[in-house]
Design an enzyme around this catalytic site. Structure first.
Site, PDB file in Angstrom:
ATOM      1  N   GLU A   7       0.805  -1.222   0.000  1.00 34.62           N
ATOM      2  CA  GLU A   7       0.000   0.000   0.000  1.00 34.62           C
ATOM      3  C   GLU A   7       0.840   1.275   0.000  1.00 34.62           C
ATOM      4  O   GLU A   7       0.311   2.353  -0.249  1.00 34.62           O
ATOM      5  CB  GLU A   7      -0.960  -0.013   1.208  1.00 34.62           C
ATOM      6  CG  GLU A   7      -1.997  -1.115   1.087  1.00 34.62           C
ATOM      7  CD  GLU A   7      -2.734  -1.401   2.383  1.00 34.62           C
ATOM      8  OE1 GLU A   7      -3.930  -1.723   2.314  1.00 34.62           O
ATOM      9  OE2 GLU A   7      -2.119  -1.305   3.463  1.00 34.62           O
ATOM     10  N   ASP A  51     -11.295  -7.638  -1.942  1.00 35.53           N
ATOM     11  CA  ASP A  51     -12.053  -8.896  -1.757  1.00 35.53           C
ATOM     12  C   ASP A  51     -13.439  -8.517  -1.264  1.00 35.53           C
ATOM     13  O   ASP A  51     -13.687  -7.362  -0.922  1.00 35.53           O
ATOM     14  CB  ASP A  51     -11.357  -9.794  -0.724  1.00 35.53           C
ATOM     15  CG  ASP A  51     -11.192  -9.093   0.609  1.00 35.53           C
ATOM     16  OD1 ASP A  51     -10.133  -8.494   0.829  1.00 35.53           O
ATOM     17  OD2 ASP A  51     -12.141  -9.081   1.413  1.00 35.53           O
TER      18      ASP A  51
HETATM   19  N1  SAH Z   1      -2.308 -11.624   3.824  1.00 35.16           N
HETATM   20  C1  SAH Z   1      -1.690 -10.647   4.707  1.00 35.16           C
HETATM   21  C2  SAH Z   1      -2.620 -10.243   5.823  1.00 35.16           C
HETATM   22  C3  SAH Z   1      -3.605  -9.283   5.337  1.00 35.16           C
HETATM   23  S1  SAH Z   1      -4.649  -8.685   6.582  1.00 35.16           S
HETATM   24  C4  SAH Z   1      -0.404 -11.232   5.276  1.00 35.16           C
HETATM   25  O1  SAH Z   1      -0.287 -12.432   5.324  1.00 35.16           O
HETATM   26  O2  SAH Z   1       0.449 -10.445   5.664  1.00 35.16           O
HETATM   27  C5  SAH Z   1      -5.715  -7.697   5.586  1.00 35.16           C
HETATM   28  C6  SAH Z   1      -5.271  -6.282   5.335  1.00 35.16           C
HETATM   29  O3  SAH Z   1      -6.055  -5.736   4.284  1.00 35.16           O
HETATM   30  C7  SAH Z   1      -5.504  -5.337   6.505  1.00 35.16           C
HETATM   31  O4  SAH Z   1      -4.532  -4.325   6.512  1.00 35.16           O
HETATM   32  C8  SAH Z   1      -6.929  -4.786   6.248  1.00 35.16           C
HETATM   33  O5  SAH Z   1      -7.012  -3.420   6.537  1.00 35.16           O
HETATM   34  C9  SAH Z   1      -7.193  -5.022   4.772  1.00 35.16           C
HETATM   35  N2  SAH Z   1      -8.353  -5.880   4.436  1.00 35.16           N
HETATM   36  C10 SAH Z   1      -8.618  -6.272   3.159  1.00 35.16           C
HETATM   37  N3  SAH Z   1      -9.691  -7.086   3.128  1.00 35.16           N
HETATM   38  C11 SAH Z   1     -10.122  -7.229   4.395  1.00 35.16           C
HETATM   39  C12 SAH Z   1     -11.179  -7.991   4.996  1.00 35.16           C
HETATM   40  N4  SAH Z   1     -11.973  -8.772   4.264  1.00 35.16           N
HETATM   41  N5  SAH Z   1     -11.340  -7.913   6.333  1.00 35.16           N
HETATM   42  C13 SAH Z   1     -10.511  -7.135   7.074  1.00 35.16           C
HETATM   43  N6  SAH Z   1      -9.488  -6.416   6.557  1.00 35.16           N
HETATM   44  C14 SAH Z   1      -9.272  -6.461   5.230  1.00 35.16           C
END
Ligand code: SAH
Length: 231
Positions: free
Chosen positions: A12, A199
């Site tokens: 980001e 998503d």
């Molecule tokens: N896959 C990543 C973790 C992502 S957590 C890893 O392994 O490092 C998700 C991040 O995207 C967070 O910063 C949140 O703000 C955002 N986000 C996107 N989709 C989301 C969802 N369905 N629920 C909560 N946060 C979401």
């Protein structure tokens, strides 16, 4: 005017970091604050990490240590409104911490006891600017302006989507925005949260996230750049 720009994850902030004119990097507590100019505007850019506490720490540091005048958040989120598709844009009018639960004492979900306010409003001028720039870039049918709900949960279930829609009328959900908003409210700084949808917060959310995170982060970054030209 000095602008603070926050993103949670490398995806980001990396694209903004690559195009900014970096003058100084300051590390505090493991967070790297990048000071410089972006499209001739003075900025401090930071990757805050995932979740509300990380976001609150970095927002506080941006405001107290770096004296930023306004805070912009760029990132990705899970769509809750069924009309919102992957890649679309959500701009915050207000934010709620959806996992705040003192209902045992009779409070509504999201209400923080002993605070005057638990719904944190974004700055109207920044919201309108973000909305206009987003509509110019993506078309107004892909831009949604409304409530963003945040919690320390990656939402990936239809039941949770229904609950978040029914309880807070959230347009999208993520894990940092309301913490940034909470800090900006307490410290009196204007802010806006800009999210592009990675998503749809359902059972496919983790797979969609991995596939679309870069594209969505790029969409959000384009809006920040468009805003900087006019701010
Ligand atoms: N896959 C990543 C973790 C992502 S957590 C890893 O392994 O490092 C998700 C991040 O995207 C967070 O910063 C949140 O703000 C955002 N986000 C996107 N989709 C989301 C969802 N369905 N629920 C909560 N946060 C979401």
């Amino acid at each position: 005017m000095l602008l603070g720009i926050i993103g949670a994850m490398n995806e980001e902030v990396i694209q903004l970091k690559e195009v900014m004119n970096l003058l100084e990097t300051k590390e505090i507590g493991g967070y790297n604050f990048f000071k410089g100019t972006l499209l001739n505007k003075e900025v401090v850019l930071v990757e805050c990490g995932i979740g509300k506490v990380n976001a609150a720490i970095c927002s506080t540091l941006l405001i107290q240590e770096f004296k930023v005048d306004k805070v912009l958040f760029t990132g990705v989120a899970g769509g809750l409104n069924p009309e919102i598709n992957i890649g679309d844009i959500v701009i915050s009018t207000d934010l709620v911490e959806h996992d705040f639960d003192c209902t045992a004492f009779g409070y509504d979900y999201g209400v923080i006891p002993r605070m005057e306010n638990s719904t944190f409003k974004a700055d109207e001028t920044l919201v309108n600017l973000a909305k206009r720039v987003a509509a110019n870039n993506f078309g107004s049918e892909r831009v949604f302006v409304g409530t963003i709900v945040s919690g320390d949960t990656f939402v990936a279930s239809n039941d949770k989507i229904k609950w978040l829609r029914d309880t807070f009328k959230g347009e999208c959900t993520e894990m940092e925005g309301a913490a940034v908003a909470h800090v900006c409210y307490v410290l009196g700084k204007p802010f806006v949260i800009i999210r592009s949808i990675s998503d749809k917060a359902n059972h496919d959310a983790n797979m969609n996230f991995d596939e679309f995170v870069k594209l969505a982060a790029q969409n959000s970054k384009l809006i920040i750049e468009g805003m900087l030209k006019e701010i």
